[in-house]
Structures are given as C-alpha cells and as structure tokens.
Design an enzyme around this catalytic site. Sequence first.
Site, mmCIF file in Angstrom:
data_model
loop_
_atom_site.group_PDB
_atom_site.id
_atom_site.type_symbol
_atom_site.label_atom_id
_atom_site.label_comp_id
_atom_site.label_asym_id
_atom_site.label_seq_id
_atom_site.Cartn_x
_atom_site.Cartn_y
_atom_site.Cartn_z
ATOM 1 N N ASP A 1 -8.975 -0.078 -9.858
ATOM 2 C CA ASP A 1 -9.664 -0.839 -8.809
ATOM 3 C C ASP A 1 -10.933 -0.082 -8.388
ATOM 4 O O ASP A 1 -12.040 -0.409 -8.821
ATOM 5 C CB ASP A 1 -8.706 -1.074 -7.634
ATOM 6 C CG ASP A 1 -9.344 -1.875 -6.519
ATOM 7 O OD1 ASP A 1 -10.459 -2.386 -6.713
ATOM 8 O OD2 ASP A 1 -8.737 -2.008 -5.437
ATOM 9 N N LYS B 1 0.847 -1.202 0.000
ATOM 10 C CA LYS B 1 0.000 0.000 0.000
ATOM 11 C C LYS B 1 0.877 1.245 0.000
ATOM 12 O O LYS B 1 1.732 1.402 0.893
ATOM 13 C CB LYS B 1 -0.883 0.004 1.261
ATOM 14 C CG LYS B 1 -1.928 -1.098 1.289
ATOM 15 C CD LYS B 1 -3.108 -0.765 0.400
ATOM 16 C CE LYS B 1 -4.219 -1.789 0.543
ATOM 17 N NZ LYS B 1 -5.193 -1.680 -0.548
ATOM 18 N N LYS C 1 -13.211 -7.179 -7.694
ATOM 19 C CA LYS C 1 -13.535 -7.668 -6.349
ATOM 20 C C LYS C 1 -14.904 -8.329 -6.461
ATOM 21 O O LYS C 1 -15.933 -7.644 -6.413
ATOM 22 C CB LYS C 1 -13.552 -6.515 -5.347
ATOM 23 C CG LYS C 1 -12.180 -5.892 -5.123
ATOM 24 C CD LYS C 1 -12.193 -4.967 -3.944
ATOM 25 C CE LYS C 1 -10.855 -4.261 -3.785
ATOM 26 N NZ LYS C 1 -9.729 -5.142 -3.507
ATOM 27 N N GLU D 1 -1.771 0.118 -8.863
ATOM 28 C CA GLU D 1 -3.229 0.029 -8.771
ATOM 29 C C GLU D 1 -3.799 1.386 -8.371
ATOM 30 O O GLU D 1 -3.341 2.009 -7.416
ATOM 31 C CB GLU D 1 -3.534 -1.024 -7.699
ATOM 32 C CG GLU D 1 -4.942 -1.515 -7.634
ATOM 33 C CD GLU D 1 -5.013 -2.799 -6.788
ATOM 34 O OE1 GLU D 1 -4.215 -3.737 -7.017
ATOM 35 O OE2 GLU D 1 -5.856 -2.851 -5.886
HETATM 36 O O1 LIG Z 1 -6.003 -6.877 -3.675
HETATM 37 C C1 LIG Z 1 -5.249 -7.381 -2.829
HETATM 38 O O2 LIG Z 1 -4.180 -7.907 -3.144
HETATM 39 C C2 LIG Z 1 -5.598 -7.357 -1.368
HETATM 40 C C3 LIG Z 1 -6.864 -6.707 -1.003
HETATM 41 C C4 LIG Z 1 -6.834 -5.215 -0.954
HETATM 42 O O3 LIG Z 1 -5.831 -4.604 -1.201
HETATM 43 C C5 LIG Z 1 -8.057 -4.549 -0.569
HETATM 44 C C6 LIG Z 1 -8.860 -5.141 0.396
HETATM 45 C C7 LIG Z 1 -10.029 -4.559 0.803
HETATM 46 C C8 LIG Z 1 -10.429 -3.383 0.231
HETATM 47 C C9 LIG Z 1 -9.644 -2.769 -0.735
HETATM 48 C C10 LIG Z 1 -8.464 -3.358 -1.153
HETATM 49 C C11 LIG Z 1 -7.705 -2.716 -2.282
HETATM 50 O O4 LIG Z 1 -7.376 -3.375 -3.253
HETATM 51 O O5 LIG Z 1 -7.499 -1.532 -2.249
HETATM 52 MG MG LIG Z 2 -6.826 -1.647 -4.577
#
Ligand SMILES: O=C(O)CCC(=O)c1ccccc1C(=O)O
Ligand SMILES: [Mg+2]
Length: 329
Positions: A219, A136, A243, A194
């Site tokens: 995303d 992140k 997702k 991302e």
């Molecule tokens: O995508 C992944 O590898 C892990 C999951 C993750 O980052 C995530 C999990 C919950 C909500 C948002 C996110 C995201 O992708 O930002």
């Molecule tokens: Mg993400």
Amino acid sequence: MRWQWRIYEEPLREPLATAQGVWRSRSGIYLRLEDEQGHVGYGEIAPLPGWGSETLSADIALCQQLPPHLTPEIIATIPEALPAAQFGFVTAWQSVGQLPYRLRPWPICALLGSGRVALEQWQQPWQQGQTTFKWKVAVLSPEEEQGILTTLLAALPQVAKLRLDANGGWDLATAERWFAWLDRHGNGKIEYVEQPLPPDQWQALLTLAQTVTTAIALDESVVSATEVQHWLERGWPGLLVIKPALFGSPERLNVLLREGLEPQRLVFSSALEGAIARTAIFQCLETWQPCRALGFGIERWRSAPLLTSLADYDAEWHRLDNYGKNYYK
Ligand SMILES: O=C(O)CCC(=O)c1ccccc1C(=O)O
Ligand SMILES: [Mg+2]
C-alpha cells in the site's frame, strides 16, 4: 474553462488509529469547473502528506498559480510530484457536462478499528451483507493482537474474509513471527496482509512475498503510478493497493492495465477523501472493473456518500464552507 476552488478541513467522526499515529481530521480542495455553455464539473484534491503524496500547501500553491481559464494542456503540466492534484484536475475536467454519473454498487470491505473494538464492529456490516473486513494491526503488541485475532477468527463466519493492515509498522523479525502465526491459525479466512514492512524495505518485502503462504499487498510502497511501475519492474508478485485519489491521473492505471497488469492483483482503497473524489473514483471503477471488495468501508470515520444529482454536488460544494476559507479565481 473557468474554475473555482475551495479549501476544506473536516473533522473525522472519530479518530482513526494506525501504526503511523492517530488521524483526527481530513483536508483537501474542492474544484468547480464551468464551461461557456454553463456545463459544470467537480473535482477534489485530497492529498495525504506523510503518505507519499504531496502536502496540501503544495496543492494550494498550485491552485494559486494556475490561470483563471483551464485547458487540457494546462492540466497536463501538473507535475508528477503532485499526484493528488493530477487526480483532482483530470477527473474534474472529465466530469464537465457528464454529471451526475450513474454508478454501480460494488462489494465493499468494512474497515474495523484497531484493538478489541473489531470484535463488535464487524457485526453490523455483516448484517448488511458485507463479507470482507479489514483490521488495523501493529497498533498493540503482537501478543495482544493475536489474542484478539483468535477470538475474531473464531467469530467470523467461514465465508468471511479478513485483511490485516500493518501500515508498515512491523520490522522483519516481527513480520516473520506474524506470518508463521497466520499460516497456523489463519483458518483460511485471511485474504492478505497489507504493508507488513516500511515502504522502502523492498528487498525484505520481496523475500517475504516469495517465502510466506499468506498473500501480501503493498500500500504505502505504491502510492503513485510511478511507484507501481517501479515495483512491477522489480518483479513484485503480490497484490497492489491503489488509492486512486493519491495515484495521479487515472489514465496512468488504464495504461498499466492495457500493458497487462492483472486486475485480480488490484485492491482499490479509500484515502478518506470526500464525496466528490469518492464519486469520481467510482466512475473510474466502471472502466477498471474491480475484482476484489473495495476498501471504501470507512463511514465510521468519514461520511462520503456517492453524489447522484447536480444538487448533491452543489450541496457538497457549500457544505464544508464553515471549515475552510474560500478562494475564487
Ligand atoms: O483500505 C481500506 O479498506 C480502508 C482505508 C484505509 O485503510 C486507509 C485510509 C486512509 C489512509 C490509509 C489507509 C490504509 O489503507 O492504510
Ligand atoms: Mg493500508
């Protein structure tokens, strides 16, 4: 088909810091269906408000209003504005009499916490055979994060791949500086960035994707099937994070794939849903056949094991009892 529902709230094992703030718990609704012959099915509604999906209260209102007997026709009336509920009810219906699923293990991408902890956190999953990681960013300053990233990239073995997730936390100038840095220092190890910009900045996102070398994945811009469709019509050339728990009916993705959406452009990712939704998603993956490591390496924040017996489902249905209230139809 008779059904029951149960609201849960489960604290995360540790808080998750993103560019959009810190998350401490996760709520949802578990669904249990039972037909006349006693076949059971389970589903989970796990909305992420603030993430483009509906709120939990909207899903609670839906559950309160649906009749005590479900039919496919009733499920088909769940509005597009409630994609997490569509996913929960459609997968619950499909699961009746089909559980437990027999599921394949797919390669998983391990999520690393923001900041310096990433330098330690990649090592254990690496020892367990995971070679893709996600970090992140846009949580600290670019200078601090690039300092940490220099160390991380030097430490990661050459075959390792790293995803960076900015969660829409950069502005255009910051993103441009970051991509210039990554082009020079990425060392061939950056799989993609991302959501570098906020979800609604579609023209700037398109321009970035056409001008920088590092791949970009959307995303937050493409939470639901409707948004994916919209970005494909705009000519988005990059990757798409799906997702499934927030996407709507899985059938919508089947349609997009049949219409020619290339599976290599998709990255499937967790929304920190519980074990019932995770298992339903892995069942969908048998059809979707993922080409990239799954963004489901989130055990550090929430334990959601795949359910492999009816007893597992029953235990999961009862496990969160203490967190939420029970509602029965
Ligand atoms: O995508 C992944 O590898 C892990 C999951 C993750 O980052 C995530 C999990 C919950 C909500 C948002 C996110 C995201 O992708 O930002
Ligand atoms: Mg993400």
